[in-house]
Scaffold this motif. Structure first.
Motif, PDB file in Angstrom:
ATOM      1  N   ARG A  78      57.847  11.934 -89.530  1.00  0.00           N
ATOM      2  CA  ARG A  78      57.532  12.803 -90.718  1.00  0.00           C
ATOM      3  C   ARG A  78      56.988  14.015 -90.124  1.00  0.00           C
ATOM      4  O   ARG A  78      57.367  15.166 -90.542  1.00  0.00           O
ATOM      5  CB  ARG A  78      56.395  12.152 -91.553  1.00  0.00           C
ATOM      6  N   ASP A  79      56.115  14.265 -89.102  1.00  0.00           N
ATOM      7  CA  ASP A  79      55.799  15.576 -88.377  1.00  0.00           C
ATOM      8  C   ASP A  79      56.807  16.256 -88.204  1.00  0.00           C
ATOM      9  O   ASP A  79      56.983  17.542 -88.175  1.00  0.00           O
ATOM     10  CB  ASP A  79      54.810  15.060 -87.343  1.00  0.00           C
ATOM     11  N   LEU A  80      57.842  15.835 -87.515  1.00  0.00           N
ATOM     12  CA  LEU A  80      59.057  16.631 -87.036  1.00  0.00           C
ATOM     13  C   LEU A  80      59.666  17.156 -88.260  1.00  0.00           C
ATOM     14  O   LEU A  80      60.169  18.327 -88.204  1.00  0.00           O
ATOM     15  CB  LEU A  80      60.038  15.507 -86.059  1.00  0.00           C
ATOM     16  N   LEU A  81      59.992  16.363 -89.144  1.00  0.00           N
ATOM     17  CA  LEU A  81      60.700  16.789 -90.491  1.00  0.00           C
ATOM     18  C   LEU A  81      59.801  17.877 -90.957  1.00  0.00           C
ATOM     19  O   LEU A  81      60.531  18.699 -91.809  1.00  0.00           O
ATOM     20  CB  LEU A  81      61.032  15.649 -91.354  1.00  0.00           C
ATOM     21  N   VAL A  82      58.568  17.595 -91.078  1.00  0.00           N
ATOM     22  CA  VAL A  82      57.748  18.749 -91.740  1.00  0.00           C
ATOM     23  C   VAL A  82      57.841  20.032 -90.999  1.00  0.00           C
ATOM     24  O   VAL A  82      57.983  21.130 -91.565  1.00  0.00           O
ATOM     25  CB  VAL A  82      56.253  18.412 -91.740  1.00  0.00           C
ATOM     26  N   LEU A  83      57.542  20.083 -89.736  1.00  0.00           N
ATOM     27  CA  LEU A  83      57.759  20.955 -88.878  1.00  0.00           C
ATOM     28  C   LEU A  83      59.157  21.759 -88.891  1.00  0.00           C
ATOM     29  O   LEU A  83      59.341  22.881 -88.912  1.00  0.00           O
ATOM     30  CB  LEU A  83      57.607  20.842 -87.523  1.00  0.00           C
ATOM     31  N   ALA A  84      60.161  21.064 -89.140  1.00  0.00           N
ATOM     32  CA  ALA A  84      61.427  21.575 -89.282  1.00  0.00           C
ATOM     33  C   ALA A  84      61.663  22.279 -90.687  1.00  0.00           C
ATOM     34  O   ALA A  84      62.104  23.283 -90.853  1.00  0.00           O
ATOM     35  CB  ALA A  84      62.621  20.598 -89.138  1.00  0.00           C
TER      36      ALA A  84
END
Length: 471
Positions: A78-84
Motif C-alpha cells: 500500500r505504501d508503494l502504491l500511495v507513493l506512486a
C-alpha cells in the motif's frame, strides 16, 4: 506517453529514492526490488485514480501473507502504491480547481504540530509520516477533477467480496476476508454504500447491492458502525444540510446513542465488556492528557501506568491500547493545540463538502460518527486512507461533470456559427428572458436560430419583389 518525459521525472525520483532508502534501512532482496520497479513503471502509465483505488484494497494484502509483510524495509505494498499515486499527482503542475487555502493551512499546522510534539516526547515519528503522506494525497487530489467511478467501483467490489467471503466462511461477526477488524470492515462497507445512496455509482442492481452492504453492516455487530450508518441515512434523507444544522443533529444523535448503548447491547446480545473497556481507555487518555496538556505524550501514545480505577481484568489491555475516541487520543498524544487544529480542519472540511451533497460528505460524517468510540486516524488504517481519499475527491467536482462556463460556451457555439453564416442586417435577435428564447434549451438553440434566419431571408426577398416597379 513517453516514459522518460519531464512530467514522469517526479514519479521516478520520489518512488525510487524512497524505495532505495527503505531498502538499505531494512531487509530487502530481489523480490522487493522487482515489485518496486514494476509499481514505479506502472505509475508512468496508470492514472492516479487507479493507483489510489489499488492502494485502498491492498492494505491488508487481499488475503496473501506475502503482501502483508514489509516489501522494502518498513514499506508495504500500500505504501508503494500511495507513493506512486503521490508522484503522479505531483507531475500535474497546475490544478483546474482552486484549493481552499485555509483548509490546507489547518491540515499542515495539525501535522506540523503533531510532529513537533512527537519529537519533543521522543517517540517514533514514522506512523505520523505515513499519515502526512495520506494528507498530501488528499491536498493534491482536491486540486483536480477526479474520475470517482473507478475508485467507487473498486471499493464496492472489495466490500462485496468481504461480505460474501465472510458469510461463506461462517463468520459469526463479520471481520472481512483479510481485514480482521469489524470496525474497519464496517467502514469499508459504509464507503461502498455512500456512492450508491447519492446515485454517483449507478448500476442496475443498485438497491440489491445496497441491501447486501446493509446486511454486512448488521453482521459486523459493532455499535460504532451501526451508529455511523444511522447518521449517514439521516443526513442523506435531509433535504437541506448546513454545517450548523449538521453539528446540531450530530450532537443530538450522539446523545441518544449514548443513552441507548445498554439497551442495544442487551437486545442484540453484544459484548458488554467491550463498552466498559472503551470507557476505561477514554478515561485513561483524558488523565494522561491532563498531565501534559501542551505537548502530550507523542503520536502513538499508549498508557504506561496502571490506574487503580481500571478493573483488574482490563489492566493489560488498557496499558497497550490507544483511547477509543479520536479527539481524546489526539489530546493525549499532541495536547490541546493538536485537538484545536484538528477540529478547525474538520469544520472547514465539512463546510466545503456541504456545498456538494455527495458521497464524500456522507462518508466524512460516517468517519466522524465512528470517531466517538473508535480511534479512526492512525497509520496503515484502511479507514484513514478512505477518509482522505473520499474527502479529497469531494472538494472538487467530478471529472465527468461539465463546468457551467463550458456549458455556456457550448450552448453559444452553435448560435454564433449559424448567425455568422447569415447576413448581419437580417439577423433575428431574441431578447434575453423572452418567451421565445425560453421555450427551447441551449441544445436546440442553433436549430432555432437557423430556422428564423431562413424565414427572415424569405420575407426580405418577397418584400423586395413586391417593391420593384412594373415595366
Amino acid at each position: 506517453m513517453p516514459v522518460l518525459s519531464r512530467q514522469a521525472a517526479p514519479i521516478l525520483a520520489l518512488t525510487v529514492s524512497v524505495a532505495l532508502i527503505a531498502h538499505f534501512a531494512g531487509p530487502g532482496g530481489p523480490l522487493p526490488v522487482a515489485v518496486t520497479a514494476v509499481i514505479t513503471l506502472s505509475a508512468l502509465f496508470l492514472p492516479p485514480e487507479v493507483l489510489l483505488a489499488a492502494a485502498l484494497v491492498t492494505g491488508s494484502g487481499l488475503g496473501f501473507t506475502a503482501l502483508q509483510s514489509p516489501l522494502v524495509g518498513p514499506l508495504l505494498l500500500r505504501d508503494l502504491l500511495v507513493l506512486a499515486c503521490l508522484g503522479c499527482l505531483l507531475q500535474r503542475r497546475e490544478g483546474d480547481v482552486t484549493l481552499d487555502r485555509t483548509l490546507a493551512v489547518w491540515l499542515a499546522l495539525f501535522v506540523g504540530w503533531s510532529l513537533l510534539a512527537t519529537l519533543h516526547a521522543g517517540t517514533s515519528a514514522t506512523p505520523l509520516l505515513r499519515i502526512a503522506v495520506y494528507g498530501a494525497v488528499f491536498l493534491l487530489v482536491a486540486r483536480h477533477r477526479t474520475h470517482r467511478k473507478p475508485v467507487y467501483v473498486v471499493v464496492t467490489c472489495y466490500a462485496l467480496v468481504s461480505v460474501v467471503g465472510g458469510v461463506i466462511q461462517g463468520q459469526t461477526r463479520l471481520v472481512g476476508l483479510d481485514i480482521g477488524d469489524p470496525a474497519q470492515t464496517g467502514g469499508l462497507l459504509l464507503a461502498a454504500l455512500c456512492p450508491l445512496l447519492t446515485a454517483e455509482l449507478r448500476t442496475p442492481w443498485r438497491w440489491l447491492v445496497g441491501a447486501v452492504l446493509l446486511g454486512g453492516i448488521c453482521l459486523t455487530m459493532t455499535r460504532s458502525v451501526w451508529f455511523a450508518t444511522v447518521v449517514v441515512l439521516v443526513v442523506w434523507a435531509w433535504k437541506k444540510v448546513t454545517v450548523p444544522r449538521l453539528l446540531v443533529v450530530f450532537t443530538a444523535l450522539a446523545l441518544v446513542g449514548l443513552q441507548t448503548v445498554s439497551w442495544v447491547t442487551s437486545v442484540f446480545g453484544l459484548n458488554s465488556t467491550s463498552a466498559d473497556y472503551r470507557w476505561q481507555t477514554i478515561e485513561a487518555g483524558l488523565r494522561r492528557g491532563i498531565e501534559s496538556p501542551l505537548f502530550g505524550s507523542g503520536w502513538g501514545y499508549a498508557s504506561s501506568s496502571i490506574d487503580q480505577a481500571v478493573p483488574s481484568y482490563l489492566y493489560q489491555a488498557v496499558d497497550h491500547v490507544l483511547p477509543y475516541n479520536l479527539f481524546v487520543c489526539v489530546f493525549a498524544s499532541v495536547g490541546v493545540p493538536g485537538v484545536l487544529l484538528l477540529a478547525l480542519f474538520l469544520c472547514r472540511l465539512l463546510r466545503c463538502l456541504v456545498a456538494r451533497r455527495g458521497a464524500p460528505l456522507l462518508f466524512t460524517v460516517a468517519v466522524l460518527a465512528m470517531s466517538l468510540t473508535e480511534m479512526t486516524l492512525y497509520a496503515g488504517s484502511t479507514l484513514t486512507l478512505l477518509f482522505f481519499a473520499y474527502a479529497g475527491m469531494g472538494l472538487a467536482p467530478a471529472a465527468d461533470e461539465l463546468k457551467s462556463s463550458d456549458r455556456v460556451a457550448t450552448a453559444g457555439e452553435g448560435t454564433s456559427r449559424t448567425t455568422a453564416g447569415a447576413d448581419a442586417p437580417h439577423a433575428d435577435v431574441v431578447p434575453v428572458g423572452s418567451r421565445a428564447g425560453a421555450v427551447d434549451g441551449p441544445a436546440c438553440g442553433s436549430d432555432l436560430t437557423s430556422t428564423r434566419s431562413t424565414r427572415n431571408q424569405h420575407a426580405v426577398l418577397n418584400a423586395s419583389r413586391h417593391s420593384e416597379p412594373e415595366a
